[in-house]
Design a protein around this motif. Structure first.
Motif, PDB file in Angstrom:
ATOM      1  N   LYS A 105       0.996  -1.211   0.093  1.00 15.43           N
ATOM      2  CA  LYS A 105      -0.124  -0.011  -0.010  1.00 15.43           C
ATOM      3  C   LYS A 105       0.914   1.410  -0.105  1.00 15.43           C
ATOM      4  O   LYS A 105       0.763   2.324  -0.487  1.00 15.43           O
ATOM      5  CB  LYS A 105      -1.051   0.051   1.242  1.00 15.43           C
ATOM      6  N   GLU A 106       2.000   1.372   0.738  1.00 15.40           N
ATOM      7  CA  GLU A 106       2.729   2.323   0.762  1.00 15.40           C
ATOM      8  C   GLU A 106       3.603   2.589  -0.463  1.00 15.40           C
ATOM      9  O   GLU A 106       3.668   3.668  -0.986  1.00 15.40           O
ATOM     10  CB  GLU A 106       3.973   2.335   1.756  1.00 15.40           C
ATOM     11  N   GLU A 109       1.039   4.053  -2.811  1.00 13.00           N
ATOM     12  CA  GLU A 109       0.582   5.497  -2.607  1.00 13.00           C
ATOM     13  C   GLU A 109       1.775   6.194  -3.092  1.00 13.00           C
ATOM     14  O   GLU A 109       1.529   7.438  -3.682  1.00 13.00           O
ATOM     15  CB  GLU A 109       0.513   5.773  -1.049  1.00 13.00           C
ATOM     16  N   GLU A 110       3.125   6.159  -2.914  1.00 12.78           N
ATOM     17  CA  GLU A 110       4.135   6.725  -3.438  1.00 12.78           C
ATOM     18  C   GLU A 110       4.300   6.995  -4.881  1.00 12.78           C
ATOM     19  O   GLU A 110       4.626   7.842  -5.524  1.00 12.78           O
ATOM     20  CB  GLU A 110       5.480   6.360  -2.863  1.00 12.78           C
ATOM     21  N   GLY A 112       1.535   6.322  -6.698  1.00  7.06           N
ATOM     22  CA  GLY A 112       0.524   6.952  -7.563  1.00  7.06           C
ATOM     23  C   GLY A 112      -0.271   5.885  -8.246  1.00  7.06           C
ATOM     24  O   GLY A 112      -0.942   6.112  -9.404  1.00  7.06           O
ATOM     25  N   ASN A 114      -2.593   3.884  -7.916  1.00 11.90           N
ATOM     26  CA  ASN A 114      -4.088   3.741  -7.720  1.00 11.90           C
ATOM     27  C   ASN A 114      -4.880   4.636  -9.037  1.00 11.90           C
ATOM     28  O   ASN A 114      -5.971   4.471  -8.951  1.00 11.90           O
ATOM     29  CB  ASN A 114      -4.810   4.274  -6.325  1.00 11.90           C
ATOM     30  N   ARG A 141      -6.037  13.195   0.115  1.00  9.42           N
ATOM     31  CA  ARG A 141      -5.425  11.867   0.413  1.00  9.42           C
ATOM     32  C   ARG A 141      -6.517  11.152   1.287  1.00  9.42           C
ATOM     33  O   ARG A 141      -6.494   9.746   1.175  1.00  9.42           O
ATOM     34  CB  ARG A 141      -4.030  12.160   1.239  1.00  9.42           C
ATOM     35  N   ALA A 144      -8.648   9.009  -1.052  1.00 14.63           N
ATOM     36  CA  ALA A 144      -7.836   7.634  -1.815  1.00 14.63           C
ATOM     37  C   ALA A 144      -7.497   6.738  -0.665  1.00 14.63           C
ATOM     38  O   ALA A 144      -7.583   5.537  -1.047  1.00 14.63           O
ATOM     39  CB  ALA A 144      -6.534   8.314  -2.431  1.00 14.63           C
ATOM     40  N   ASP A 145      -7.449   7.325   0.563  1.00 11.72           N
ATOM     41  CA  ASP A 145      -7.048   6.328   1.528  1.00 11.72           C
ATOM     42  C   ASP A 145      -8.405   5.429   2.002  1.00 11.72           C
ATOM     43  O   ASP A 145      -8.164   4.170   2.359  1.00 11.72           O
ATOM     44  CB  ASP A 145      -6.461   6.926   2.848  1.00 11.72           C
ATOM     45  N   TYR A 216      -6.252   3.236  -2.313  1.00  9.56           N
ATOM     46  CA  TYR A 216      -4.807   2.627  -2.125  1.00  9.56           C
ATOM     47  C   TYR A 216      -5.022   1.232  -1.360  1.00  9.56           C
ATOM     48  O   TYR A 216      -4.317   0.321  -2.152  1.00  9.56           O
ATOM     49  CB  TYR A 216      -4.258   3.252  -0.958  1.00  9.56           C
ATOM     50  N   SER A 217      -6.012   0.919  -0.343  1.00 10.72           N
ATOM     51  CA  SER A 217      -6.070  -0.420  -0.160  1.00 10.72           C
ATOM     52  C   SER A 217      -6.532  -1.492  -1.190  1.00 10.72           C
ATOM     53  O   SER A 217      -6.275  -2.443  -1.358  1.00 10.72           O
ATOM     54  CB  SER A 217      -7.042  -0.335   1.295  1.00 10.72           C
ATOM     55  N   THR A 219      -6.259  -0.979  -4.306  1.00 13.02           N
ATOM     56  CA  THR A 219      -5.189  -1.313  -5.485  1.00 13.02           C
ATOM     57  C   THR A 219      -4.322  -2.329  -4.904  1.00 13.02           C
ATOM     58  O   THR A 219      -3.579  -3.227  -5.433  1.00 13.02           O
ATOM     59  CB  THR A 219      -4.662   0.107  -5.801  1.00 13.02           C
TER      60      THR A 219
END
Length: 775
Positions: A105-106, A109-110, A112, A114, A141, A144-145, A216-217, A219
């Motif tokens: 997930k990190e 996110e970094e 992009g 998603n 954010r 998206a989270d 994010y989750s 994806t």
């Protein structure tokens, strides 16, 4: 003829020629299917880009157990009883960390990931423009989270700069907007999204683009299924990462980012461990330093009070004699001190969730595992607290598990401390015995040895802690990642997806197989028969003949001088019935069917007409008294009918006979009015009396009865009939009806049953069997 039912012995023989002929008759279906499937396969090759496999490899380095990070093992080794404890993480554990939802997930996110950008030029030309998108979409954010659904944004920009944006969730449109320039906002039930342009955007050019946006989750879950992270060899510490993607750069970025985040977390974990260790060592050094100073002061005071100058030289002989014994005593006291330090560390509330920085030289395996398990739970909590809150259910459960484990560890340490204390007291008791043996030694020397021993213990602990402090500081200054990159992300040269030629061949073979499957499924689901061959597969009842479909508007198609196909087929049935009726006494033929609409009246009327053409005297009796249709079918009106005679309204049967009703020698008795008690009338003696008289006057008596699948009246007529013609209709009569007839024959409820198939495509030529076409 034998009316026993069963499955025809030849029914199960596979007729390949017939099957091929059937397929050839429908060649156009195969041609259409092959063309359509091949076209779909071609379009698939044009639309679907090739898929590439991207790989990466990292080597997991094990922790050095003699370094600062392995403080507990190093300390125990120094005292010769720490070989039972191990350190460092297993490769399998690191595998789970690397493939964890948090790490993926990190990385999502970094990078992009998603968001997915599809640039559309036409229906067949769609391109995934990772890092090369002319447009971008931005939002808060938190959206998206927490977003649990995927949203598709369809963006259309015309030459005049007019912008249309539509947001859909599945097939549902959830929002739409229009704007004149970028950036533009679109409000959805899930939040506000902003469409912006990137440096690659060109003003004045039309643009058609789709942007897929998901949380994010969500994806991370999708990427976790696509990722393959495994240990290539159980004997090696190598972890292999791979993913398949149409965009090579995206796959490379994801794998490299996963490795980077994994190493960053490993470094943070090591630094945190080293920092906590340094804090603990500083506290211990301050305490031991004070105790060592006190011990040295005590030595100095004792020498001054007892006027001693060189106590070392004086005690040298004693130390040489009992060196081994004293070494054991020092080791036991050292172990007891370390156990005491650990006990005090556990009892300090400030260390509630701090790892035990070192352990004792436990000879008990259960005690060793308890200490290691406690440290592992604390390390797990430390990792969890990086992504979760204190009130998280997972943290609460883990805290409860740690509290319970701490109690067990505390009890283990206390038990071990008691055990070491017993051993220490035993050694001291032995020391007292030894000292009693050397009565000549002055009391001052013995007292000094006791004071000196305490100083030596404190000094050894002090020197050890200073050494560990430097090693820990060095480890903190030089932190290396756990995962050594063996191969950065790289892609295989050839795509792993099927080649265009393979896809086209698959499309061709699918097109070839689909019609076969269609015919098989149609045959499997169809509950009706269409040809004589199909009927023969489900019954062994003799088939008198087939009657083709009649295009004549007249109900009677058998006439003098008529040589049509249908007339010839009726003549064929007339000939075949002679093989069933034995002798002149058998002359009553019962005609029935399963249900209405199978052509029972048509068959019985024309069959009677064909018999009359031979100059035979024939009577057609309508005995479907519940639903009398024979008079209407033959366009006959009569004052009296069969029911009038059976109910004794008419006494002479000649009054109900219509002579030469259809043609010469063919008389007809219609059913008459519908009675209230049809079953009782058909079971009356007047039926037997009537047919006894008809047998005297006629050569053939044809009964047009009720369908047996609807009423049971026909079964009562079996007593007066000599043979039964059962009419079934192609593409109309169900297979279940034929199975029902099989059952009736097995129970001997009708006499000499034979089948006539109505409504087929049969064409009769000269003689039986010539000129037939059952296709």
């Amino acid at each position: 003829m034998d009316n026993n039912t069963g499955i025809n012995k030849n029914n199960d023989i596979f007729d390949l020629n017939k099957l091929l002929k059937k397929y050839l008759n429908h060649w156009y279906l195969f041609a259409i299917s092959i063309v359509v499937c091949s076209l779909i396969a071609y379009l698939y090759t044009r639309i679907t880009p090739p898929i590439y496999q991207i790989n990466a490899n990292i080597l997991i380095k094990q922790d050095d157990k003699s370094s600062g990070s392995g403080l507990q093992s190093a300390m125990l080794k120094n005292f010769s009883f720490g070989s039972m404890l191990g350190g460092g993480g297993e490769v399998n554990d690191e595998l789970y960390v690397l493939s964890s939802h948090t790490v993926i997930k990190e990385a999502i996110e970094e990078l992009g990931l998603n968001k997915k950008y599809i640039l559309k030029k036409n229906f067949l030309n769609k391109k995934d423009v990772y890092k090369n998108s002319p447009l971008d979409i931005l939002t808060d954010r938190n959206i998206a989270d927490t977003l649990k659904v995927g949203i598709l944004f369809k963006i259309r920009i015309k030459k005049d700069g007019n912008i249309k944006v539509k947001a859909t969730k599945g097939f549902e449109t959830i929002a739409s907007t229009e704007a004149k320039e970028l950036p533009c906002s679109i409000n959805t039930p899930y939040g506000t999204f902003v469409i912006t342009k990137t440096p690659l955007y060109k003003n004045g050019q039309p643009l058609s683009m789709n942007i897929y946006f998901s949380g994010y989750s969500a994806t991370a879950e999708i990427m976790n299924r696509k990722l393959d992270i495994s240990i290539t060899n159980k004997k090696a510490n190598l972890i292999s990462l791979s993913i398949r993607d149409i965009e090579i750069e995206r796959g490379k970025d994801l794998l490299n980012k996963l490795i980077t985040i994994y190493n960053q977390k490993g470094i943070e974990e090591k630094n945190l461990e080293a920092t906590n260790t340094a804090k603990f060592i500083d506290e211990r050094i301050a305490l031991i330093s004070k105790e060592l100073s006190d011990a040295e002061s005590l030595v100095e005071k004792y020498k001054k009070e007892n006027n001693l100058t060189d106590i070392s030289t004086e005690a040298k002989i004693i130390l040489e004699q009992n060196g081994d014994f004293k070494a054991k005593l020092i080791e036991a006291e050292t172990q007891y001190k370390i156990i005491d330090l650990i006990e005090r560390f556990l009892q300090d509330p400030q260390n509630k969730y701090s790892q035990i920085p070192f352990a004792t030289g436990l000879s008990d395996k259960a005690s060793t595992e308890a200490l290691q398990g406690y440290n592992e739970l604390l390390l797990q909590r430390m990792r969890l607290m990086q992504t979760a809150k204190e009130t998280s259910p997972a943290v609460v459960i883990l805290n409860q598990q740690i509290d319970a484990t701490r109690k067990n560890v505390d009890m283990t340490v206390k038990n071990l401390k008691s055990s070491i204390l017993i051993g220490l007291n035993d050694l001291k008791e032995q020391e007292n015995k030894f000292m009693a043996r050397i009565k000549g030694m002055p009391t001052q020397e013995r007292e000094f040895l006791d004071i000196k021993r305490q100083q030596v213990i404190k000094e050894e602990l002090y020197i050890f802690l200073l050494q560990k402090k430097e090693e820990n500081a060095l480890a903190l200054a030089i932190t290396t990642p756990k995962g050594q990159i063996v191969d950065s992300a790289y892609n295989l040269y050839k795509p792993v997806s099927k080649s265009n030629l393979s896809i086209l061949l698959i499309g061709f073979f699918v097109g070839l197989i689909l019609p076969i499957f269609y015919f098989y499924l149609k045959e499997l689901l169809r509950n009706k028969f269409s040809t004589k061959d199909e009927l023969e597969r489900i019954t062994n009842i003799p088939i008198l003949g087939e009657i083709c479909q009649s295009h004549s508007k007249q109900n009677i198609v058998v006439k003098d001088g008529e040589n049509s196909s249908i007339s010839e087929l009726f003549r064929l049935i007339r000939t075949n019935i002679q093989f069933i009726l034995k002798g002149k006494e058998e002359k009553v033929v019962l005609v029935t069917s399963s249900v209405s609409g199978e052509g029972k009246s048509f068959i019985s009327s024309n069959f009677a007409a064909s018999l009359a053409l031979l100059g035979k005297k024939v009577v057609l009796v309508g005995m479907d008294i519940r639903n009398p249709r024979l008079g209407e079918y033959l366009n006959i009106n009569s004052k009296y009918g069969l029911t009038n005679y059976l109910s004794e309204g008419v006494t002479d049967y000649n009054e109900i006979i219509i002579h030469d009703a259809v043609r010469k020698n063919m008389d007809v008795i219609i059913a008459g009015p519908i009675p209230p008690n049809p079953s009782e009338l058909l079971l009356s003696d007047r039926v037997d009396l009537l047919f006894a008289d008809l047998r005297k006057d006629y050569d053939y008596i044809i009964i047009d009865s009720a369908p047996i699948g609807m009423v049971s009246d026909t079964f009562s007529l079996a007593r007066i009939s000599d043979a039964t013609i059962y009419v079934c209709r192609a593409n109309y009569t169900s297979r279940d009806n034929i199975r029902y007839v099989n059952q009736i024959i097995a129970e001997n409820r009708l006499n000499k049953v034979s089948l006539v198939i109505n409504g087929t495509n049969a064409k009769q030529g000269y003689g039986y069997g010539y000129g037939q076409n059952n296709a």
